[in-house]
Motif scaffolding. Sequence first.
Motif, mmCIF file in Angstrom:
data_model
loop_
_atom_site.group_PDB
_atom_site.id
_atom_site.type_symbol
_atom_site.label_atom_id
_atom_site.label_comp_id
_atom_site.label_asym_id
_atom_site.label_seq_id
_atom_site.Cartn_x
_atom_site.Cartn_y
_atom_site.Cartn_z
ATOM 1 N N LYS A 29 0.872 -1.315 -0.206
ATOM 2 C CA LYS A 29 -0.351 -0.560 0.255
ATOM 3 C C LYS A 29 1.029 1.219 -0.172
ATOM 4 O O LYS A 29 2.406 1.260 1.113
ATOM 5 N N PRO A 30 0.750 2.291 -0.885
ATOM 6 C CA PRO A 30 1.177 3.343 -0.946
ATOM 7 C C PRO A 30 1.061 4.144 0.334
ATOM 8 O O PRO A 30 -0.261 4.213 1.000
ATOM 9 N N VAL A 31 2.698 4.605 0.722
ATOM 10 C CA VAL A 31 2.231 5.697 2.014
ATOM 11 C C VAL A 31 1.813 7.103 2.079
ATOM 12 O O VAL A 31 1.628 7.700 0.984
ATOM 13 N N PRO A 32 0.792 7.113 2.605
ATOM 14 C CA PRO A 32 0.120 7.809 2.627
ATOM 15 C C PRO A 32 0.935 9.600 2.076
ATOM 16 O O PRO A 32 2.015 9.603 2.968
ATOM 17 N N SER A 33 -0.009 10.304 1.692
ATOM 18 C CA SER A 33 1.216 11.302 1.247
ATOM 19 C C SER A 33 0.967 12.875 1.975
ATOM 20 O O SER A 33 -0.488 12.866 2.108
ATOM 21 N N THR A 34 1.618 13.458 2.982
ATOM 22 C CA THR A 34 0.906 14.556 3.747
ATOM 23 C C THR A 34 0.778 16.018 2.713
ATOM 24 O O THR A 34 1.047 17.467 3.511
ATOM 25 N N LYS A 35 1.752 15.792 1.237
ATOM 26 C CA LYS A 35 1.898 17.730 0.535
ATOM 27 C C LYS A 35 1.904 16.476 -0.813
ATOM 28 O O LYS A 35 1.733 15.692 -1.247
ATOM 29 N N ALA A 36 0.824 17.831 -1.293
ATOM 30 C CA ALA A 36 0.679 17.648 -2.735
ATOM 31 C C ALA A 36 0.979 17.565 -4.036
ATOM 32 O O ALA A 36 2.580 18.758 -3.863
ATOM 33 N N THR A 37 2.620 16.525 -4.711
ATOM 34 C CA THR A 37 2.941 16.837 -5.701
ATOM 35 C C THR A 37 2.521 16.500 -6.873
ATOM 36 O O THR A 37 1.592 17.277 -7.273
ATOM 37 N N ALA A 57 11.743 11.269 -19.424
ATOM 38 C CA ALA A 57 11.512 12.397 -20.032
ATOM 39 C C ALA A 57 9.783 13.225 -20.203
ATOM 40 O O ALA A 57 9.249 13.425 -19.821
ATOM 41 N N HIS A 58 9.199 11.259 -19.380
ATOM 42 C CA HIS A 58 8.001 11.745 -18.842
ATOM 43 C C HIS A 58 7.333 12.929 -17.651
ATOM 44 O O HIS A 58 7.027 13.878 -17.473
ATOM 45 N N PHE A 59 8.822 12.909 -17.197
ATOM 46 C CA PHE A 59 8.745 13.728 -16.009
ATOM 47 C C PHE A 59 10.056 15.501 -15.912
ATOM 48 O O PHE A 59 10.070 16.109 -14.951
ATOM 49 N N ALA A 60 9.728 15.795 -17.319
ATOM 50 C CA ALA A 60 10.653 16.571 -17.482
ATOM 51 C C ALA A 60 10.318 17.583 -16.520
ATOM 52 O O ALA A 60 11.338 18.939 -16.214
ATOM 53 N N THR A 61 9.278 18.004 -17.017
ATOM 54 C CA THR A 61 8.737 19.288 -16.157
ATOM 55 C C THR A 61 9.314 19.422 -14.481
ATOM 56 O O THR A 61 9.529 20.112 -13.481
ATOM 57 N N ASP A 62 9.098 18.463 -13.791
ATOM 58 C CA ASP A 62 9.390 18.001 -12.548
ATOM 59 C C ASP A 62 11.269 18.026 -12.819
ATOM 60 O O ASP A 62 11.619 19.005 -11.335
ATOM 61 N N VAL A 63 11.413 17.928 -13.439
ATOM 62 C CA VAL A 63 13.663 17.999 -13.575
ATOM 63 C C VAL A 63 13.769 18.756 -13.839
ATOM 64 O O VAL A 63 14.397 19.748 -12.886
ATOM 65 N N ARG A 64 13.086 19.992 -15.070
ATOM 66 C CA ARG A 64 12.784 21.837 -15.201
ATOM 67 C C ARG A 64 12.868 22.194 -13.719
ATOM 68 O O ARG A 64 14.005 23.136 -13.430
ATOM 69 N N ARG A 65 11.560 21.971 -12.503
ATOM 70 C CA ARG A 65 11.365 22.417 -11.525
ATOM 71 C C ARG A 65 12.393 22.619 -10.665
ATOM 72 O O ARG A 65 12.917 23.674 -9.981
ATOM 73 N N TYR A 66 12.360 21.424 -9.813
ATOM 74 C CA TYR A 66 13.416 21.011 -8.648
ATOM 75 C C TYR A 66 15.135 21.393 -8.842
ATOM 76 O O TYR A 66 15.855 21.166 -8.290
ATOM 77 N N ALA A 67 15.920 21.343 -10.977
ATOM 78 C CA ALA A 67 17.289 21.786 -10.929
ATOM 79 C C ALA A 67 16.915 22.743 -10.460
ATOM 80 O O ALA A 67 18.028 23.692 -10.284
ATOM 81 N N LYS A 68 15.830 23.639 -11.529
ATOM 82 C CA LYS A 68 15.997 25.113 -11.302
ATOM 83 C C LYS A 68 16.638 25.017 -9.398
ATOM 84 O O LYS A 68 17.130 26.226 -8.976
ATOM 85 N N GLN A 69 15.658 24.979 -8.566
ATOM 86 C CA GLN A 69 14.814 25.052 -7.117
ATOM 87 C C GLN A 69 16.649 25.070 -6.821
ATOM 88 O O GLN A 69 16.850 25.866 -5.551
ATOM 89 N N ALA A 70 17.672 24.008 -7.315
ATOM 90 C CA ALA A 70 17.988 23.557 -6.608
ATOM 91 C C ALA A 70 19.718 23.741 -6.790
ATOM 92 O O ALA A 70 20.793 23.750 -6.190
ATOM 93 N N PRO A 137 7.151 10.003 -8.038
ATOM 94 C CA PRO A 137 8.534 10.649 -8.557
ATOM 95 C C PRO A 137 8.641 11.226 -8.495
ATOM 96 O O PRO A 137 10.009 11.732 -8.861
ATOM 97 N N ALA A 138 7.988 12.382 -8.435
ATOM 98 C CA ALA A 138 8.472 13.994 -7.702
ATOM 99 C C ALA A 138 9.351 13.979 -7.053
ATOM 100 O O ALA A 138 10.319 14.749 -6.540
ATOM 101 N N LEU A 139 8.936 13.409 -6.088
ATOM 102 C CA LEU A 139 9.267 13.290 -4.347
ATOM 103 C C LEU A 139 11.105 13.007 -5.097
ATOM 104 O O LEU A 139 12.035 13.798 -3.998
#
Length: 213
Positions: A29-37, A57-70, A137-139
């Motif tokens: 069972k997936p662990v309940p998430s406490t934050k929207a992803t 490549a399906h997660f390109a948006t997340d890669v760009r977003r988190y790479a910029k933040q970090a 995957p986003a986390l």
Amino acid sequence: MAKRWAWVGIGVLLVGVLTACSSKDTADKPVPSTKATTTPKPTATASRAWYQDYDPAHFATDVRRYAKQAGVNPQLLMAILYAESYKPHDPKFERQWAEVDSNPAFGIANMHKPAFDETKRGRDFAKRRWEELPDNPALAIEAAAWHLHDLARRLPAKRADLYTKDELLALGYNAGGGNMRIFARGRTAGTQAQSYLGKIHKYWTQSAGALKS
């Protein structure tokens, strides 16, 4: 991180794992998430689970977003996801494999628990758990981006010109920060680390293209 699995004979071993774990309902069972992803980018096979048609490549948006933040190179982060895509990322499979692996890695970035727990300190995802990575995957991407950020801060000010900064960070992701610093001072990476770096080079151009999608 990338720890090459012994895939020879894995079918026989996995049959035993599946049998042993069949009664552990809660493990699947997936662990309940406490934050929207971030929701993965829809694909032509949207009716299938993301891990059944996995492509970084399906997660390109997340890669760009988190790479910029970090503050890290998104092409490096994407190349790492490609390099880590050698094993199935079915959440159920990962948890069952962890039953027989003494040092498992979770999520699409193949992160080990000590690395995740150290990276999350003081971050927006500080209350998240390593056990969530197979389902999120986003986390996994967010944690990998900040881990690269932390590795960059550990690089010595004066470095040999044997490897570029991105190459050193990739080596650090695979072999650890301590080894990364040794490589930064001019020592050649060992066979396993050099093989991983070869994968980064292999996927470098493909990663650039994926980020344009």
